[in-house]
Design a protein around this motif. Structure first.
Motif, PDB file in Angstrom:
ATOM      1  N   THR A 110       0.817  -1.223   0.000  1.00 33.40           N
ATOM      2  CA  THR A 110       0.000   0.000   0.000  1.00 33.40           C
ATOM      3  C   THR A 110       0.845   1.266   0.000  1.00 33.40           C
ATOM      4  N   ASN A 111       1.958   1.252   0.745  1.00 35.90           N
ATOM      5  CA  ASN A 111       2.752   2.479   0.853  1.00 35.90           C
ATOM      6  C   ASN A 111       4.221   2.317   0.465  1.00 35.90           C
ATOM      7  N   GLY A 112       4.646   1.102   0.117  1.00 38.83           N
ATOM      8  CA  GLY A 112       6.013   0.878  -0.330  1.00 38.83           C
ATOM      9  C   GLY A 112       7.046   0.799   0.767  1.00 38.83           C
ATOM     10  N   GLN A 113       6.618   0.872   2.036  1.00 35.22           N
ATOM     11  CA  GLN A 113       7.571   0.809   3.138  1.00 35.22           C
ATOM     12  C   GLN A 113       8.111  -0.613   3.305  1.00 35.22           C
ATOM     13  N   ILE A 114       9.326  -0.711   3.813  1.00 37.44           N
ATOM     14  CA  ILE A 114       9.954  -2.010   4.043  1.00 37.44           C
ATOM     15  C   ILE A 114       9.413  -2.593   5.347  1.00 37.44           C
ATOM     16  N   ILE A 115       8.836  -3.798   5.261  1.00 33.56           N
ATOM     17  CA  ILE A 115       8.308  -4.476   6.444  1.00 33.56           C
ATOM     18  C   ILE A 115       9.407  -5.281   7.116  1.00 33.56           C
ATOM     19  N   TRP A 116      10.188  -6.040   6.326  1.00 33.45           N
ATOM     20  CA  TRP A 116      11.342  -6.747   6.863  1.00 33.45           C
ATOM     21  C   TRP A 116      12.369  -6.984   5.767  1.00 33.45           C
ATOM     22  N   ARG A 117      13.564  -7.357   6.226  1.00 38.23           N
ATOM     23  CA  ARG A 117      14.671  -7.688   5.340  1.00 38.23           C
ATOM     24  C   ARG A 117      15.146  -9.104   5.650  1.00 38.23           C
ATOM     25  N   LEU A 118      15.452  -9.854   4.605  1.00 36.27           N
ATOM     26  CA  LEU A 118      16.077 -11.171   4.751  1.00 36.27           C
ATOM     27  C   LEU A 118      17.444 -11.099   4.108  1.00 36.27           C
ATOM     28  N   GLY A 119      18.510 -11.264   4.907  1.00 38.13           N
ATOM     29  CA  GLY A 119      19.874 -11.182   4.407  1.00 38.13           C
ATOM     30  C   GLY A 119      20.414  -9.767   4.465  1.00 38.13           C
ATOM     31  N   GLY A 120      21.664  -9.627   4.121  1.00 39.66           N
ATOM     32  CA  GLY A 120      22.278  -8.315   4.041  1.00 39.66           C
ATOM     33  C   GLY A 120      22.738  -7.760   5.377  1.00 39.66           C
ATOM     34  N   GLY A 126      19.956 -19.575   7.679  1.00 41.14           N
ATOM     35  CA  GLY A 126      19.263 -19.413   6.409  1.00 41.14           C
ATOM     36  C   GLY A 126      19.202 -17.992   5.908  1.00 41.14           C
ATOM     37  N   SER A 127      19.664 -17.051   6.712  1.00 40.78           N
ATOM     38  CA  SER A 127      19.563 -15.647   6.307  1.00 40.78           C
ATOM     39  C   SER A 127      20.798 -15.144   5.581  1.00 40.78           C
ATOM     40  N   GLU A 128      21.737 -16.020   5.248  1.00 38.24           N
ATOM     41  CA  GLU A 128      22.975 -15.590   4.604  1.00 38.24           C
ATOM     42  C   GLU A 128      23.040 -16.084   3.163  1.00 38.24           C
ATOM     43  N   PHE A 129      23.194 -15.170   2.248  1.00 38.51           N
ATOM     44  CA  PHE A 129      23.403 -15.466   0.826  1.00 38.51           C
ATOM     45  C   PHE A 129      24.035 -14.236   0.205  1.00 38.51           C
ATOM     46  N   TYR A 130      24.583 -14.418  -1.012  1.00 41.39           N
ATOM     47  CA  TYR A 130      25.404 -13.361  -1.590  1.00 41.39           C
ATOM     48  C   TYR A 130      25.128 -13.208  -3.085  1.00 41.39           C
ATOM     49  N   PHE A 131      24.866 -11.978  -3.510  1.00 39.43           N
ATOM     50  CA  PHE A 131      24.657 -11.630  -4.925  1.00 39.43           C
ATOM     51  C   PHE A 131      23.558 -12.491  -5.554  1.00 39.43           C
ATOM     52  N   LEU A 166      16.131 -23.207  -0.187  1.00 43.97           N
ATOM     53  CA  LEU A 166      14.763 -23.090   0.292  1.00 43.97           C
ATOM     54  C   LEU A 166      14.854 -22.783   1.777  1.00 43.97           C
ATOM     55  N   ILE A 167      14.326 -21.621   2.173  1.00 45.62           N
ATOM     56  CA  ILE A 167      14.499 -21.100   3.522  1.00 45.62           C
ATOM     57  C   ILE A 167      13.149 -21.024   4.223  1.00 45.62           C
ATOM     58  N   ASP A 168      13.065 -21.592   5.411  1.00 44.44           N
ATOM     59  CA  ASP A 168      11.868 -21.494   6.237  1.00 44.44           C
ATOM     60  C   ASP A 168      11.917 -20.207   7.056  1.00 44.44           C
ATOM     61  N   LEU A 169      10.796 -19.481   7.078  1.00 43.84           N
ATOM     62  CA  LEU A 169      10.700 -18.240   7.840  1.00 43.84           C
ATOM     63  C   LEU A 169       9.739 -18.429   9.005  1.00 43.84           C
ATOM     64  N   ASN A 170      10.209 -18.108  10.189  1.00 43.09           N
ATOM     65  CA  ASN A 170       9.371 -18.127  11.384  1.00 43.09           C
ATOM     66  C   ASN A 170       9.137 -16.679  11.792  1.00 43.09           C
ATOM     67  N   TYR A 171       7.920 -16.216  11.612  1.00 46.25           N
ATOM     68  CA  TYR A 171       7.620 -14.810  11.873  1.00 46.25           C
ATOM     69  C   TYR A 171       7.404 -14.533  13.359  1.00 46.25           C
ATOM     70  N   SER A 172       7.199 -15.571  14.164  1.00 43.36           N
ATOM     71  CA  SER A 172       7.002 -15.375  15.597  1.00 43.36           C
ATOM     72  C   SER A 172       8.303 -14.983  16.287  1.00 43.36           C
TER      73      SER A 172
END
Length: 498
Positions: free
Chosen positions: A202-212, A221-226, A260-266
């Motif tokens: 709706t507003n383009g704001q970043i909700i979360w980041r995975l990696g970086g 699972g949160s590490e990858f490159y290019f 393939l990375i599993d995300l736990n939002y809790s």
């Protein structure tokens, strides 16, 4: 397999389709298509389409063009590009059709920018990574996002170096995929930030980041490159990513990987669920690449700059692999998809006399031909069936023309597995091999009613790929394309997994 080979060692960069044994099915170059990047089978209005990017490549690694949608008869049914971006067309990296018949596509925009904080010029230039969601029917943009509005260049890993000029702007972000989830938000891959961004729809704001540098998740699972090709799965609780592990100027890992990375939002953890590595040898992919999670959970992987593709099972074990070139041969993405093709052109048929009389037939893009029937005729009243030859797994089929009972005219008919007629070739003179009548009219031998294709009721004419000279060209390309496009025959190496 849906793949678009490219590179300096590729004979003809274009979209191609191969069957499961590596045989050529469709040569897009014969239909006028050139080098492509975003290329896949998708669904539009509940019907399958080939989505093919075409346009201009930029030396900086992006492009400006448009995306064509081809139906099962290879006719264009859609043309999609950006909207209201001041002449900036659709980029090479992404084109995805949503379930709402909208399209997600990327774009790159060069903007003047003070680069002194990044060891650049005060009057430098920066590339912003953009994406739009487009209503395919109207061409209107429904959502536009610009990386520079939300991601500071300090968040990414690439310095301007010798770039940052008007001629070669600094590509700090490098957007290369966009996905949309069930909540209406977007998953955006930034190669140069090593990050997949989850963007509010709706507003383009970043909700979360995975990696970086600023990952919202912890865990291996949160590490990858290019990386490339970040996609949601399992009700948006999993993300697949192609981890390149390197770029042309930096290597960060020992090998490229399909993840393939599993995300736990809790508890905001990212856990590596599946890792697939190359079958051939452990090496990075300096550019391109993708992971396609298939309906059975298997992973179809295109290894980008390395001319490999292959399938892994749901735990990452390789099932088969194929190499489609040597030297500078590559493909942006590779997919394994169901595709049924019913071309409106006529089958290409040519006769050659080299001691014995041989007829050659092929039909570019036809996927349902099971049998070719050779027909002979001396007048306008009847044809005689002379031979039936299986076409399974063969782009080109040949017949030995009987010399004991020569006919004035010869023709071939394509039959599907149920023995229904799919189409007829032109009539070829038995004496000199020239076309004597368009096949669609079926004169002088077969009534027009018998020539109707069960796939389409089009009234094909002798245009397209139906002349004798075009048949010969098609025959030559069909026989040699797998060799000439990359200097080696497409080699499939199968492994039995017990």
């Amino acid at each position: 397999m849906i793949v678009g080979p490219r590179g300096t060692a590729t004979h003809q960069a274009a979209p191609y389709i191969y069957n499961q044994t590596g045989e050529l099915v469709w040569d897009g170059a014969l239909d006028g298509y050139t080098q492509t990047m975003a290329y896949s089978v998708q669904q539009y209005q509940n019907k399958p389409v080939l989505a093919i990017w075409q346009g201009q490549f930029n030396a900086g690694g992006y492009g400006s063009g448009y995306n064509l949608l081809l139906n099962e008869t290879y006719q264009v049914v859609g043309n999609v590009t950006t909207d209201n971006l001041s002449g900036i067309g659709a980029d090479i990296h992404e084109f995805k059709i949503t379930t709402n018949n909208t399209a997600l596509l990327t774009a790159y925009n060069a903007t003047q920018f003070d680069l002194t904080s990044y060891n650049g010029s005060a009057d430098g230039y920066i590339l912003t990574g953009m994406y739009q969601e487009i209503d395919i029917a109207t061409g209107a943009s429904l959502f536009t996002w610009n990386s520079l509005d939300h991601v500071d260049p300090s968040e990414c890993y690439v310095s301007p170096g010798s770039t940052g000029t008007e001629a070669l702007p600094w590509d700090y972000f490098h957007v290369n995929s966009v996905d949309k989830d069930n909540s209406g938000n977007y998953l955006v891959s930034s190669r140069h930030c090593h990050t997949a961004y989850y963007i509010d729809g709706t507003n383009g704001q970043i909700i979360w980041r995975l990696g970086g540098k600023n990952s919202s998740f912890t865990g291996e699972g949160s590490e990858f490159y290019f990386q490339h090709d970040a996609r949601f799965h399992a009700n948006d609780t999993q993300v697949s990513i192609f981890d390149n592990g390197a770029t042309s100027w930096e290597t960060s890992e020992a090998t490229a990987r399909g993840l393939l990375i599993d995300l736990n939002y809790s508890n905001m953890t990212a856990t590596l669920a599946v890792e697939a590595i190359p079958y051939y040898n452990l090496t990075v992919a300096e550019s391109q690449g993708n992971v396609q999670i298939q309906d059975n959970g298997n992973m179809m992987i295109g290894w980008g700059q390395n001319p490999w593709l292959g399938e892994h099972n749901s735990d990452g074990t390789p099932l088969w692999a194929a190499q489609f070139g040597v030297g500078d041969v590559q493909a942006y993405r590779a997919h394994r998809s169901v595709w049924n093709g019913y071309p409106t052109t006529l089958p290409s048929f040519v006769i050659q006399n080299n001691g014995s009389t041989i007829g050659y037939v092929s039909w570019n893009g036809a996927t349902e031909v099971a049998t070719w029937e050779l027909l002979g005729s001396n007048d306008a009243s009847a044809v005689v069936s002379l031979a039936n030859t299986s076409a399974v797994g063969m782009f080109e089929t040949n017949f030995t023309i009987p010399s004991s009972t020569p006919y004035t005219y010869y023709q071939v008919r394509a039959l599907d597995s149920g023995k229904l007629s799919l189409g007829y070739s032109n009539f070829i003179s038995g004496s000199n091999g020239t076309v004597v009548h368009p096949g669609a009219t079926q004169t002088p031998a077969v009534g027009a009613a018998n020539a109707t294709s069960v796939a389409t009721s089009t009234s094909a004419t002798a245009t397209g790929s139906s002349s004798a000279s075009t048949s010969a060209a098609d025959r030559t390309r069909g026989a040699s394309l797998l060799v000439t496009m990359s200097a080696v025959v497409l080699a499939c190496f199968y492994m039995v997994v017990e």
